[in-house]
Write a protein that holds these residues in place. Structure first.
Motif, PDB file in Angstrom:
ATOM      1  N   ILE A  22      40.114  50.142  23.425  1.00 23.41           N
ATOM      2  CA  ILE A  22      40.951  50.733  22.424  1.00 23.41           C
ATOM      3  C   ILE A  22      41.682  49.768  21.792  1.00 23.41           C
ATOM      4  O   ILE A  22      42.035  48.877  22.373  1.00 23.41           O
ATOM      5  CB  ILE A  22      42.140  51.625  23.669  1.00 23.41           C
ATOM      6  N   ASP A  23      41.649  49.935  20.524  1.00 17.56           N
ATOM      7  CA  ASP A  23      42.256  49.025  19.516  1.00 17.56           C
ATOM      8  C   ASP A  23      43.846  49.580  19.478  1.00 17.56           C
ATOM      9  O   ASP A  23      44.025  50.322  18.935  1.00 17.56           O
ATOM     10  CB  ASP A  23      41.544  49.248  18.246  1.00 17.56           C
ATOM     11  N   ARG A  24      44.814  48.427  19.698  1.00 15.29           N
ATOM     12  CA  ARG A  24      46.096  48.752  19.753  1.00 15.29           C
ATOM     13  C   ARG A  24      46.756  49.037  18.440  1.00 15.29           C
ATOM     14  O   ARG A  24      47.430  50.052  18.258  1.00 15.29           O
ATOM     15  CB  ARG A  24      46.743  47.581  20.292  1.00 15.29           C
ATOM     16  N   LEU A  64      52.258  54.186  24.409  1.00 11.75           N
ATOM     17  CA  LEU A  64      52.012  55.561  24.694  1.00 11.75           C
ATOM     18  C   LEU A  64      50.692  55.807  23.663  1.00 11.75           C
ATOM     19  O   LEU A  64      49.790  56.523  24.138  1.00 11.75           O
ATOM     20  CB  LEU A  64      53.061  56.432  24.066  1.00 11.75           C
ATOM     21  N   ALA A  65      50.463  55.548  22.531  1.00  5.43           N
ATOM     22  CA  ALA A  65      49.411  55.742  21.685  1.00  5.43           C
ATOM     23  C   ALA A  65      48.136  55.083  22.474  1.00  5.43           C
ATOM     24  O   ALA A  65      47.119  55.963  22.478  1.00  5.43           O
ATOM     25  CB  ALA A  65      49.381  55.147  20.360  1.00  5.43           C
ATOM     26  N   VAL A  66      48.247  53.967  23.086  1.00  6.21           N
ATOM     27  CA  VAL A  66      46.951  53.346  23.616  1.00  6.21           C
ATOM     28  C   VAL A  66      46.770  54.090  24.975  1.00  6.21           C
ATOM     29  O   VAL A  66      45.541  54.323  25.334  1.00  6.21           O
ATOM     30  CB  VAL A  66      47.361  51.705  24.157  1.00  6.21           C
ATOM     31  N   ALA A  67      47.609  54.458  25.577  1.00  4.76           N
ATOM     32  CA  ALA A  67      47.387  55.121  27.004  1.00  4.76           C
ATOM     33  C   ALA A  67      46.793  56.517  26.819  1.00  4.76           C
ATOM     34  O   ALA A  67      45.890  57.000  27.502  1.00  4.76           O
ATOM     35  CB  ALA A  67      48.837  55.201  27.612  1.00  4.76           C
ATOM     36  N   SER A  68      47.282  57.393  25.794  1.00 10.15           N
ATOM     37  CA  SER A  68      46.872  58.833  25.448  1.00 10.15           C
ATOM     38  C   SER A  68      45.648  58.705  24.982  1.00 10.15           C
ATOM     39  O   SER A  68      44.797  59.492  25.239  1.00 10.15           O
ATOM     40  CB  SER A  68      47.981  59.363  24.800  1.00 10.15           C
ATOM     41  N   VAL A  84      37.893  49.574  31.109  1.00  2.30           N
ATOM     42  CA  VAL A  84      38.947  49.898  29.868  1.00  2.30           C
ATOM     43  C   VAL A  84      39.054  48.439  29.220  1.00  2.30           C
ATOM     44  O   VAL A  84      39.725  47.667  29.992  1.00  2.30           O
ATOM     45  CB  VAL A  84      40.090  50.636  29.970  1.00  2.30           C
ATOM     46  N   LEU A  85      38.944  48.160  27.958  1.00  2.24           N
ATOM     47  CA  LEU A  85      39.282  46.897  27.289  1.00  2.24           C
ATOM     48  C   LEU A  85      40.272  47.352  25.987  1.00  2.24           C
ATOM     49  O   LEU A  85      40.104  48.013  25.533  1.00  2.24           O
ATOM     50  CB  LEU A  85      38.328  46.253  26.828  1.00  2.24           C
ATOM     51  N   LEU A  86      41.412  46.660  26.085  1.00  2.19           N
ATOM     52  CA  LEU A  86      42.318  46.879  25.159  1.00  2.19           C
ATOM     53  C   LEU A  86      42.483  45.587  24.316  1.00  2.19           C
ATOM     54  O   LEU A  86      42.297  44.345  24.599  1.00  2.19           O
ATOM     55  CB  LEU A  86      43.893  46.738  25.716  1.00  2.19           C
ATOM     56  N   MET A  91      52.580  46.699  29.314  1.00  4.60           N
ATOM     57  CA  MET A  91      52.813  48.451  29.455  1.00  4.60           C
ATOM     58  C   MET A  91      51.804  49.346  29.164  1.00  4.60           C
ATOM     59  O   MET A  91      51.888  50.364  29.676  1.00  4.60           O
ATOM     60  CB  MET A  91      54.330  48.374  28.520  1.00  4.60           C
ATOM     61  N   SER A  92      51.222  48.906  28.020  1.00  4.32           N
ATOM     62  CA  SER A  92      49.937  49.855  27.784  1.00  4.32           C
ATOM     63  C   SER A  92      49.150  50.272  29.004  1.00  4.32           C
ATOM     64  O   SER A  92      48.717  51.261  29.179  1.00  4.32           O
ATOM     65  CB  SER A  92      48.824  49.291  26.691  1.00  4.32           C
ATOM     66  N   HIS A  93      48.623  49.294  29.852  1.00  3.68           N
ATOM     67  CA  HIS A  93      48.002  49.488  30.985  1.00  3.68           C
ATOM     68  C   HIS A  93      48.842  50.168  32.174  1.00  3.68           C
ATOM     69  O   HIS A  93      48.236  51.108  32.574  1.00  3.68           O
ATOM     70  CB  HIS A  93      47.822  48.007  31.863  1.00  3.68           C
ATOM     71  N   SER A  94      50.092  49.880  32.040  1.00  7.99           N
ATOM     72  CA  SER A  94      51.040  50.648  33.015  1.00  7.99           C
ATOM     73  C   SER A  94      51.025  52.110  32.670  1.00  7.99           C
ATOM     74  O   SER A  94      51.045  53.026  33.549  1.00  7.99           O
ATOM     75  CB  SER A  94      52.367  50.007  33.022  1.00  7.99           C
TER      76      SER A  94
END
Length: 464
Positions: free
Chosen positions: A68-70, A40-44, A23-25, A1-4
């Motif tokens: 981005i570090d989850r 939402l934190a990861v996406a923003s 982008v790498l999560l 969902m972070s990617h979405s």
């Protein structure tokens, strides 16, 4: 969902979709919520960092990977600072909170003295939590909400998501863009004193924001080199969050009702690259700093505004805060229902504030690209309520399993201490990493009004 969610946010910036491939999560963990708060934190944060990467490309760099570090993104949505030998002030005053009304639930926001005074005036009671609770219980919720607001206070009736979606304000907000950009002028493509590793180096950002979204935005900009100057009026304070959000900034006070201070502010505004403000729609007009004046004084100014309840609809311009918007738009009620609780269940963090803050930062950087590469001056508007719509439209799939967020460890903090004016502290490692441009801050957190109001560059941060 972070990617979405990142894919849903990125088009608002009108930047190449191919950038998403860089982008790498990384990292694991999930904030405990019935909403996709960590996503939402990861996406923003991801959108803001990726915008910086695109700015670097506009400055002549090759596209760099962005990670981005989850886990760290989740923690930056709460507290990034850990005091060593001193304590942070409480976030809430003794009156603020949720109260049962005669027909539902109400939240009062009373951290600011004038908001507390307004709520007590509407209730007609003494400043005592038990007394306030008895008074609130006698009121129908909608009547009390309007009474507090009429006194100049801040309150929100708890609604369900369905009620908010059917409400005229909910419908108006849902129709607004996540980030409302407008091109206001053609300008010379004026660069700033950036360097390869500091893409915002030398950028002058005038910060007229309060708790919490705006300060989060300008903290992010300072992390990539921006010269951020925060201006507050005499007497204003927000002690619970100041050590959190003043990192990397200089903070001064000006009274814009006084001629001498207006002269100083006019000069600052004329020289600024960016203005970020959270004043009500008419507040700057009343002070003589309306849209037309700002544009005349500084035609190339990037002007970014935020509010709580949206820019259209019957409640546009209403005073509000993250916790109030959570009540209004159905987040607290949904949490209460899903948890089977007997009181509102908000998000575990002030996620609307933080997410909107990073989206504001992304909007600023997008506007910088337009000024640098296209010779255009952009404005942008965002709101907490519109960010809430993004979150409520992205409910996790039923039964989705995830790893719970473990408590912070030594490895989560930067190795060097940050020497604030309150004492030493540790700061979490940055939640985003761009190859070739590390996020770092040139100044420790400080109290409001700690410096003079000028554009002198920030001194180096004190660490060991």
């Amino acid at each position: 969902m972070s990617h979405s969610l990142l894919n849903a946010v990125w088009p608002a910036l009108s930047l190449p979709t191919s950038a998403l491939d860089t982008v790498l999560l990384v990292g694991e963990g999930e904030l405990p919520s019935h909403f996709a708060v960590t996503d939402l934190a990861v996406a923003s944060i991801g959108a803001a960092a990726l915008a910086v990467q695109q700015l670097m490309v506009a400055q002549g760099a090759a596209p760099s990977p962005v990670s981005i570090d989850r886990r760290l993104a989740s923690m930056w949505f709460s507290r990034s600072i850990q005091p060593l030998g001193w304590e942070l002030p409480p976030l809430w005053d003794a009156i603020a909170g949720d109260y049962p009304t005669a027909d539902g639930w109400m939240r009062l926001h009373t951290n600011a003295p004038h908001h507390r005074k307004a709520a007590l005036a509407a209730l007609g009671c003494a400043e005592d939590r038990a007394t306030v609770a008895r008074a609130v219980a006698a009121w129908p919720g909608l009547v009390l909400e309007e009474a507090v607001i009429a006194q100049g206070g801040c309150a929100a009736l708890m609604r369900s998501m369905a009620e908010w979606q059917a409400h005229p304000q909910g419908r108006a907000v849902a129709a607004e863009p996540l980030i409302a950009f407008a091109t206001v002028a053609s300008v010379a493509a004026s660069p700033w004193r950036w360097t390869a590793g500091r893409p915002l180096g030398g950028l002058k950002v005038l910060d007229l924001t309060r708790v919490l979204a705006g300060p989060v935005a300008t903290r992010f900009l300072a992390g990539y080199g921006a010269n951020v100057l925060r201006i507050d009026p005499p007497g204003w304070n927000e002690p619970g969050v100041v050590p959190e959000v003043t990192l990397g900034k200089r903070c001064a006070r000006l009274d814009l009702t006084q001629p001498a201070d207006r002269v100083i502010f006019d000069k600052l505004l004329a020289e600024a690259d960016v203005l970020v403000h959270g004043y009500g729609p008419a507040a700057l007009e009343r002070l003589g700093y309306g849209v037309a004046f700002r544009r005349q004084l500084n035609p190339a100014l990037i002007d970014v505004a935020l509010d709580a309840y949206g820019w259209t609809g019957p409640q546009s311009g209403r005073r509000g805060f993250d916790s109030l918007v959570q009540m209004s738009c159905g987040i607290a009620q949904h949490g209460m229902t899903m948890q089977g609780a007997d009181k509102p269940v908000p998000l575990p963090v002030q996620a609307l504030d933080h997410a909107t803050g990073y989206l504001i930062a992304a909007a600023v950087v997008r506007a910088l690209i337009a000024r640098l590469a296209e010779g255009q001056a952009l404005t942008a508007r965002l709101s907490l309520a519109r960010t809430a719509t993004l979150l409520t439209d992205s409910l996790p799939a039923p039964g989705r399993s995830s790893t719970s967020l473990a408590s912070a460890t030594e490895e989560d903090y930067a190795p060097a201490r940050e020497h604030t004016e309150w004492g030493p502290a540790r700061r979490l490692l940055p939640p985003a990493a761009i190859d070739g441009a590390p996020m770092s801050w040139a100044r420790p957190a400080s109290s409001l009004g700690a410096t003079v109001a000028n554009w002198r560059p920030a001194r180096a941060i004190s660490t060991d």
